[in-house]
Scaffold this motif. Structure first.
Motif, PDB file in Angstrom:
ATOM      1  N   ASN A  12       0.824  -1.217   0.000  1.00 11.85           N
ATOM      2  CA  ASN A  12       0.000   0.000   0.000  1.00 11.85           C
ATOM      3  C   ASN A  12       0.855   1.263   0.000  1.00 11.85           C
ATOM      4  OD1 ASN A  12      -2.479   1.300  -0.135  1.00 11.85           O
ATOM      5  ND2 ASN A  12      -2.669   1.458   2.092  1.00 11.85           N
ATOM      6  N   ARG A  13       1.848   1.274  -0.870  1.00 14.24           N
ATOM      7  CA  ARG A  13       2.723   2.436  -1.008  1.00 14.24           C
ATOM      8  C   ARG A  13       2.737   2.887  -2.464  1.00 14.24           C
ATOM      9  NH1 ARG A  13       8.127   0.812   2.554  1.00 14.24           N
ATOM     10  NH2 ARG A  13       7.066   0.596   4.587  1.00 14.24           N
ATOM     11  N   ARG A  14       2.387   4.116  -2.692  1.00 21.10           N
ATOM     12  CA  ARG A  14       2.394   4.684  -4.043  1.00 21.10           C
ATOM     13  C   ARG A  14       3.649   5.520  -4.209  1.00 21.10           C
ATOM     14  NH1 ARG A  14      -2.453   4.887  -1.673  1.00 21.10           N
ATOM     15  NH2 ARG A  14      -4.242   3.927  -2.702  1.00 21.10           N
ATOM     16  N   TRP A  15       4.209   5.502  -5.405  1.00 22.39           N
ATOM     17  CA  TRP A  15       5.384   6.326  -5.673  1.00 22.39           C
ATOM     18  C   TRP A  15       5.138   7.151  -6.925  1.00 22.39           C
ATOM     19  CZ3 TRP A  15       4.796   1.654  -7.707  1.00 22.39           C
ATOM     20  CH2 TRP A  15       5.311   1.382  -8.977  1.00 22.39           C
ATOM     21  N   ARG A  16       6.004   8.118  -7.137  1.00 21.97           N
ATOM     22  CA  ARG A  16       5.761   9.128  -8.149  1.00 21.97           C
ATOM     23  C   ARG A  16       5.589   8.546  -9.546  1.00 21.97           C
ATOM     24  NH1 ARG A  16       9.618  14.245  -8.002  1.00 21.97           N
ATOM     25  NH2 ARG A  16       8.499  14.391  -6.001  1.00 21.97           N
ATOM     26  N   GLY A  17       6.361   7.539  -9.901  1.00 23.10           N
ATOM     27  CA  GLY A  17       6.302   6.997 -11.255  1.00 23.10           C
ATOM     28  C   GLY A  17       5.329   5.852 -11.435  1.00 23.10           C
ATOM     29  N   ALA A  18       4.490   5.577 -10.422  1.00 14.84           N
ATOM     30  CA  ALA A  18       3.604   4.412 -10.485  1.00 14.84           C
ATOM     31  C   ALA A  18       2.584   4.542 -11.606  1.00 14.84           C
ATOM     32  CB  ALA A  18       2.905   4.214  -9.145  1.00 14.84           C
ATOM     33  N   ARG A  19       2.006   5.719 -11.763  1.00 11.08           N
ATOM     34  CA  ARG A  19       0.975   5.887 -12.787  1.00 11.08           C
ATOM     35  C   ARG A  19       1.570   5.769 -14.198  1.00 11.08           C
ATOM     36  NH1 ARG A  19      -3.090  10.646 -10.413  1.00 11.08           N
ATOM     37  NH2 ARG A  19      -3.575   9.545  -8.461  1.00 11.08           N
ATOM     38  N   ALA A  20       2.785   6.295 -14.378  1.00 13.72           N
ATOM     39  CA  ALA A  20       3.445   6.161 -15.682  1.00 13.72           C
ATOM     40  C   ALA A  20       3.748   4.697 -15.980  1.00 13.72           C
ATOM     41  CB  ALA A  20       4.729   6.999 -15.710  1.00 13.72           C
ATOM     42  N   MET A  21       4.190   3.945 -14.958  1.00 13.09           N
ATOM     43  CA  MET A  21       4.460   2.522 -15.156  1.00 13.09           C
ATOM     44  C   MET A  21       3.173   1.763 -15.438  1.00 13.09           C
ATOM     45  SD  MET A  21       6.512  -0.119 -12.668  1.00 13.09           S
ATOM     46  CE  MET A  21       8.073   0.656 -13.098  1.00 13.09           C
ATOM     47  N   TYR A  22       2.100   2.106 -14.755  1.00 12.64           N
ATOM     48  CA  TYR A  22       0.795   1.479 -14.966  1.00 12.64           C
ATOM     49  C   TYR A  22       0.345   1.678 -16.413  1.00 12.64           C
ATOM     50  CZ  TYR A  22      -4.314   0.948 -14.504  1.00 12.64           C
ATOM     51  OH  TYR A  22      -5.627   0.602 -14.676  1.00 12.64           O
ATOM     52  N   LEU A  72      -6.180  -2.817 -10.109  1.00 10.54           N
ATOM     53  CA  LEU A  72      -4.949  -2.149  -9.708  1.00 10.54           C
ATOM     54  C   LEU A  72      -5.075  -0.630  -9.892  1.00 10.54           C
ATOM     55  CD1 LEU A  72      -2.118  -2.705  -8.655  1.00 10.54           C
ATOM     56  CD2 LEU A  72      -1.334  -2.920 -11.005  1.00 10.54           C
ATOM     57  N   GLY A  73      -5.778  -0.226 -10.972  1.00  9.37           N
ATOM     58  CA  GLY A  73      -5.979   1.199 -11.190  1.00  9.37           C
ATOM     59  C   GLY A  73      -6.816   1.843 -10.107  1.00  9.37           C
ATOM     60  N   LEU A  74      -7.802   1.110  -9.561  1.00 10.47           N
ATOM     61  CA  LEU A  74      -8.610   1.643  -8.461  1.00 10.47           C
ATOM     62  C   LEU A  74      -7.748   1.940  -7.246  1.00 10.47           C
ATOM     63  CD1 LEU A  74     -11.756  -0.661  -8.742  1.00 10.47           C
ATOM     64  CD2 LEU A  74     -11.703   1.817  -9.105  1.00 10.47           C
ATOM     65  N   TRP A  75      -6.794   1.050  -6.975  1.00 10.59           N
ATOM     66  CA  TRP A  75      -5.873   1.325  -5.859  1.00 10.59           C
ATOM     67  C   TRP A  75      -4.974   2.512  -6.187  1.00 10.59           C
ATOM     68  CZ3 TRP A  75      -0.477   0.824  -6.390  1.00 10.59           C
ATOM     69  CH2 TRP A  75       0.250   1.117  -5.231  1.00 10.59           C
ATOM     70  N   LEU A  76      -4.473   2.546  -7.404  1.00  7.61           N
ATOM     71  CA  LEU A  76      -3.511   3.571  -7.780  1.00  7.61           C
ATOM     72  C   LEU A  76      -4.147   4.963  -7.796  1.00  7.61           C
ATOM     73  CD1 LEU A  76      -0.552   3.861  -8.667  1.00  7.61           C
ATOM     74  CD2 LEU A  76      -1.304   3.552 -11.022  1.00  7.61           C
ATOM     75  N   TYR A  77      -5.399   5.045  -8.277  1.00  8.30           N
ATOM     76  CA  TYR A  77      -6.093   6.328  -8.369  1.00  8.30           C
ATOM     77  C   TYR A  77      -7.066   6.534  -7.204  1.00  8.30           C
ATOM     78  CZ  TYR A  77      -4.218   6.807 -13.079  1.00  8.30           C
ATOM     79  OH  TYR A  77      -3.380   6.924 -14.157  1.00  8.30           O
ATOM     80  N   ARG A  78      -6.861   5.787  -6.133  1.00 13.02           N
ATOM     81  CA  ARG A  78      -7.597   5.965  -4.877  1.00 13.02           C
ATOM     82  C   ARG A  78      -9.110   5.827  -5.064  1.00 13.02           C
ATOM     83  NH1 ARG A  78      -3.916   7.883  -1.131  1.00 13.02           N
ATOM     84  NH2 ARG A  78      -1.991   8.740  -2.027  1.00 13.02           N
ATOM     85  N   GLY A  79      -9.503   4.750  -5.762  1.00 20.05           N
ATOM     86  CA  GLY A  79     -10.911   4.419  -5.858  1.00 20.05           C
ATOM     87  C   GLY A  79     -11.668   5.034  -7.008  1.00 20.05           C
ATOM     88  N   HIS A  80     -11.007   5.822  -7.846  1.00 16.73           N
ATOM     89  CA  HIS A  80     -11.682   6.490  -8.964  1.00 16.73           C
ATOM     90  C   HIS A  80     -10.820   6.379 -10.217  1.00 16.73           C
ATOM     91  CE1 HIS A  80     -14.720   8.212  -6.283  1.00 16.73           C
ATOM     92  NE2 HIS A  80     -13.735   8.524  -5.466  1.00 16.73           N
ATOM     93  N   LEU A  81     -11.203   5.480 -11.107  1.00 12.72           N
ATOM     94  CA  LEU A  81     -10.466   5.344 -12.357  1.00 12.72           C
ATOM     95  C   LEU A  81     -10.687   6.572 -13.230  1.00 12.72           C
ATOM     96  CD1 LEU A  81     -11.169   1.643 -13.406  1.00 12.72           C
ATOM     97  CD2 LEU A  81      -8.978   2.600 -12.708  1.00 12.72           C
TER      98      LEU A  81
END
Length: 382
Positions: free
Chosen positions: A127-137, A197-206
């Motif tokens: 449960n740790r998000r980092w700056r480049g996570a969305r780009a990697m996703y 995974l996107g729901l977790w990454l974007y905090r519940g809102h794709l």
């Protein structure tokens, strides 16, 4: 995340329908009620499984590089190759572009996808998000369709059947390691749910797909027509020119795709001949025809059989990369069979033309906006 939060709202990216999804139990799946597109799945320990398969796959990939992949013996001569040797032979034969395509499709892109899935799964577990996570996703989701390690393995098996009558072929350690890599990659992708995974990454809102405007719809139609025209033109040299040349005791024999199918059929290798015929002839023609039909129906505002049309669209997306089997057969044979004037195989001009057909049709499927099947163009926003 032990379960999906209740009443999560997801907008279907294939028909733009907004769907409220309740909490899911283990192995349950949620589908769009309009187009039946899979929106969300839930598997207990799904992220842990993704991480395990991704880590194992990367380990197998490293093992597949340094050791012998295949060993070829004929008339007292022996030639062994590893995967990098195949690429080096293609470069030495002045087919740098084919070597780059093969390396990207079977090594670089699958490695990026596996690393991305593993990293995202690990950070999701913690449960740790980092700056480049969305780009990697985003990168993983875009590159997954271009990963062709399993297609390469099928191509390798087909090439072995082709040459068993010419010589003795044995397997090296890298061959088995690459099978492990392809299996782990497939299992990682099966367990990877991009929306969950996107729901977790974007905090519940794709993030919602871009609104389909008239201008965007028009561009989609025009680009798809242009790409299909290019693919149809490239398909002519891909089937009429030699895809490889076989030099046997100083005599060179060109082989076209259809010629290879006929030779396999005459030699009694009926299953392999059918596989090559379907992958290299039927599938490209079917993709071009289906996408042209879909583009035509959308352009002329047909409203019937929408679910049938979207199923055909998904079919073109699913089978697109499997047409590369014959190209990988050529790459394997060129790298493996190099015994001078006794017997050698060289790539032909049709190899690049056929690669172009496969890639252009895959891009055409991406360019075609499937939402146009479901949205009446009269109601599209300006």
């Amino acid at each position: 995340m032990s379960a999906t939060a209740p009443q999560i709202n997801i907008t279907c990216d294939q028909c733009y329908t907004s769907v409220d999804i309740p909490a899911l139990e283990h192995c349950q799946e949620a589908f769009c009620p309009n187009c039946e597109h899979e929106l969300l799945t839930f598997r207990k320990n799904g992220h842990e499984h993704c991480l395990a398969f991704a880590a194992s796959g990367l380990f197998f990939l490293l093992l597949s590089l340094p050791f012998n992949f295949l060993i070829f013996k004929s008339n007292g001569q022996q030639h062994s190759i590893n995967i990098t040797d195949t690429l080096n032979v293609l470069i030495a034969k002045d087919y740098l572009s084919l070597a780059i395509i093969t390396a990207l499709a079977i090594l670089v892109i699958p490695a990026i996808v596996m690393f991305g899935i593993g990293s995202l799964s690990l950070f999701c577990i913690r449960n740790r998000r980092w700056r480049g996570a969305r780009a990697m996703y985003t990168t993983v989701n875009q590159l997954a369709r271009w990963s062709m390690a399993e297609v390469f393995m099928v191509g390798t098996l087909v090439s072995l059947i082709k040459i068993t009558s010419l010589a003795e072929v044995s397997y090296g350690m890298s061959f088995y390691a690459f099978i492990g890599f392809a299996v782990c990659l497939t299992l990682a992708l099966v367990n990877y749910d991009k929306n969950r995974l996107g729901l977790w990454l974007y905090r519940g809102h794709l993030p919602k797909p871009k609104t389909l405007s008239r201008a965007r719809a028009s561009v989609s139609l025009q680009r798809t027509w242009a790409l299909l025209l290019v693919a149809a033109l490239l398909y002519i040299p891909a089937n009429t020119l030699p895809i490889m040349h076989t030099e046997l005791f100083g005599r060179s024999e060109p082989n076209t795709i259809i010629g290879g199918v006929i030779s396999l059929w005459q030699s009694g290798s009926y299953p392999v001949a059918i596989v090559i015929l379907v992958a290299s002839v039927v599938v490209p023609v079917a993709k071009i025809a289906i996408l042209a039909w879909l583009n035509f129906t959308v352009q002329h505002r047909f409203t019937g059989r929408r679910r049938t049309r979207v199923k055909f669209y998904r079919f073109t997306e699913a089978i697109g990369r499997w047409s590369m089997i014959d190209v990988f057969v050529v790459a394997i044979l060129v790298g493996l069979i190099q015994l001078g004037s006794t017997i050698s195989v060289y790539p032909g001009p049709a190899a690049l033309a056929f690669c172009a057909v496969v890639f252009v049709t895959m891009v055409a499927a991406i360019t075609f906006d499937s939402r146009l099947i479901w949205i009446d163009r009269k109601n599209i926003d300006e």
